[in-house]
Design a protein around this motif. Structure first.
Motif, short mmCIF file in Angstrom:
data_model
loop_
_atom_site.label_atom_id
_atom_site.label_comp_id
_atom_site.label_asym_id
_atom_site.label_seq_id
_atom_site.Cartn_x
_atom_site.Cartn_y
_atom_site.Cartn_z
N GLU A 1 0.85 -1.19 0.00
CA GLU A 1 0.00 0.00 0.00
C GLU A 1 0.88 1.25 0.00
O GLU A 1 1.78 1.39 0.84
CB GLU A 1 -0.90 0.00 1.23
CG GLU A 1 -2.01 1.04 1.18
CD GLU A 1 -3.01 0.88 2.30
OE1 GLU A 1 -4.00 1.64 2.30
OE2 GLU A 1 -2.81 0.02 3.17
N HIS B 1 1.26 5.42 0.07
CA HIS B 1 0.62 6.67 0.48
C HIS B 1 1.38 7.91 0.04
O HIS B 1 0.80 9.01 0.02
CB HIS B 1 0.47 6.71 2.00
CG HIS B 1 -0.34 5.58 2.56
ND1 HIS B 1 -1.72 5.53 2.44
CD2 HIS B 1 0.03 4.46 3.22
CE1 HIS B 1 -2.16 4.43 3.02
NE2 HIS B 1 -1.13 3.76 3.49
N ALA C 1 -1.40 13.79 -6.46
CA ALA C 1 -2.79 13.99 -6.06
C ALA C 1 -3.75 13.17 -6.91
O ALA C 1 -4.69 12.55 -6.41
CB ALA C 1 -3.14 15.47 -6.14
N GLU C 2 -3.50 13.16 -8.20
CA GLU C 2 -4.40 12.47 -9.14
C GLU C 2 -4.51 10.98 -8.82
O GLU C 2 -5.57 10.37 -9.01
CB GLU C 2 -3.86 12.67 -10.55
CG GLU C 2 -4.66 12.04 -11.66
CD GLU C 2 -3.98 12.21 -13.01
OE1 GLU C 2 -4.05 11.27 -13.81
OE2 GLU C 2 -3.37 13.29 -13.25
N HIS C 3 -3.42 10.39 -8.31
CA HIS C 3 -3.42 8.96 -8.02
C HIS C 3 -3.75 8.65 -6.57
O HIS C 3 -3.56 7.52 -6.11
CB HIS C 3 -2.07 8.35 -8.43
CG HIS C 3 -1.90 8.28 -9.91
ND1 HIS C 3 -1.46 9.35 -10.66
CD2 HIS C 3 -2.16 7.28 -10.80
CE1 HIS C 3 -1.42 9.00 -11.95
NE2 HIS C 3 -1.85 7.74 -12.05
N GLY C 4 -4.26 9.65 -5.86
CA GLY C 4 -4.81 9.42 -4.54
C GLY C 4 -3.79 9.28 -3.43
O GLY C 4 -4.14 8.81 -2.33
N LEU C 5 -2.54 9.69 -3.65
CA LEU C 5 -1.55 9.63 -2.60
C LEU C 5 -1.73 10.81 -1.65
O LEU C 5 -2.31 11.84 -2.01
CB LEU C 5 -0.14 9.61 -3.18
CG LEU C 5 0.16 8.49 -4.20
CD1 LEU C 5 1.64 8.46 -4.54
CD2 LEU C 5 -0.31 7.14 -3.71
N VAL C 6 -1.20 10.68 -0.46
CA VAL C 6 -1.44 11.68 0.59
C VAL C 6 -0.39 12.78 0.57
O VAL C 6 -0.69 13.93 0.87
CB VAL C 6 -1.44 10.98 1.97
CG1 VAL C 6 -1.59 11.99 3.11
CG2 VAL C 6 -2.53 9.92 2.04
N GLY D 1 -6.34 18.08 -6.50
CA GLY D 1 -6.54 17.73 -5.10
C GLY D 1 -5.44 18.33 -4.25
O GLY D 1 -4.42 18.82 -4.75
N ILE E 1 -2.54 17.95 -1.43
CA ILE E 1 -1.63 16.99 -0.82
C ILE E 1 -0.74 17.73 0.18
O ILE E 1 -0.66 18.96 0.17
CB ILE E 1 -0.75 16.27 -1.86
CG1 ILE E 1 0.16 17.26 -2.59
CG2 ILE E 1 -1.61 15.48 -2.84
CD1 ILE E 1 1.23 16.58 -3.45
#
Length: 289
Positions: free
Chosen positions: A125, A127, A145-150, A169, A171
């Protein structure tokens, strides 16, 4: 309004390890794959340095984050899993360790996504992200951001966490700096020229202790970047141990994984937010020589 990302600590310490293995050398040209000495120099990192550093972290009971290129995880199945199983975070460090600033946008995207596919195949996983050579482009944070990482950890705009508004998004940026990188202290190879210094670990320890104590004074993020093929060497590993023990003796330094700090920072209402914004550079004023 008081900050909450530091959870009351005078400074938060991130121990981060870039498990680059052979990738920085191969990024200079695939011909180096034929250089047995050079390849063995780099393989020391995952083969010897990582196990030694994992044992050190276990002994001192501190967490860390290991930034692993996808190519390294692919070539050494089980490496990322072993790191994760010891309680540490595995994070994205490109696929090939080629600098994004040397890639076209489509190349950077493919390299970024290829690494994600490797980690997904290994059930790791992810992040957070760190650009190879810290050479982020103006597209990098948007990809994160586009790939959902923090979070990202490639930029140098502060010495505390800050937020980036990417348009895709928000980050958290966990900033780095050259003064907290073992590469500037220890990196040496005759070819390719990745560095030309072999400093005493005592000098590096003095530098990092001074920076940590100053960051305790100012309430900062101490984000140390180490490379197992460098800091995994015996005297350097002992210097790292001495640094950790120095921080533990202070009693007001919190050790954490990058993802934990990023999540706390993302929930901190006082966190500064900055746009991802390229400054104009008129070629008539700033020509390429």
């Amino acid at each position: 309004m008081s900050t909450t990302w530091n959870e009351g600590a005078a400074a938060v310490a991130l121990l981060t390890f870039d498990v680059d293995a052979e990738t920085p050398v191969l990024a200079e040209g695939h011909r180096y794959a034929e250089h047995a000495m050079t390849m063995s120099h780099q393989a020391y990192g995952p083969d010897v340095g990582v196990p030694r550093l994992l044992d050190l972290l276990d002994d001192l009971q501190v967490p860390a984050t290991f930034f692993v290129p996808g190519w390294v995880a692919e070539q050494r199945p089980g490496l990322a899993e072993r790191i994760q199983d010891r309680g540490h975070e595995v994070a994205h460090h490109s696929y090939s360790h080629r600098a994004p600033t040397h890639m076209a946008p489509a190349e950077e995207r493919e390299d970024f996504e290829r690494a994600l596919r490797v980690f997904a195949d290994q059930d790791i996983e992810i992040h957070g992200h760190r650009a190879a050579m810290w050479a982020a482009t103006w597209n990098t944070a948007t990809l994160v951001a586009e790939h959902g990482l923090v979070y990202d950890s490639s930029l140098m705009g502060d010495d505390r966490p800050y937020a980036l508004d990417t348009g895709a998004g928000r980050i958290v940026e966990l900033p780095v700096h050259w003064s907290l990188d073992d590469w500037q202290q220890y990196a040496f190879l005759p070819e390719p020229a990745i560095g030309s210094v072999i400093e005493s670990p005592r000098k590096a320890l003095e530098l990092w202790k001074a920076e940590l104590d100053a960051m305790r004074h100012y309430g900062c993020l101490f984000n140390l970047t180490s490379h197992p093929f460098l800091t995994g060497r015996p005297s350097r590993a002992l210097a790292l141990r001495a640094l950790i023990e120095h921080a533990q003796d202070r009693g007001d330094v919190r050790f954490a994984r990058c993802v934990d700090v990023a999540l706390a920072a993302g929930a901190d209402a006082t966190l500064a937010t900055r746009p991802v914004q390229r400054r104009p550079a008129d070629p008539a004023v700033y020509p390429d020589w």
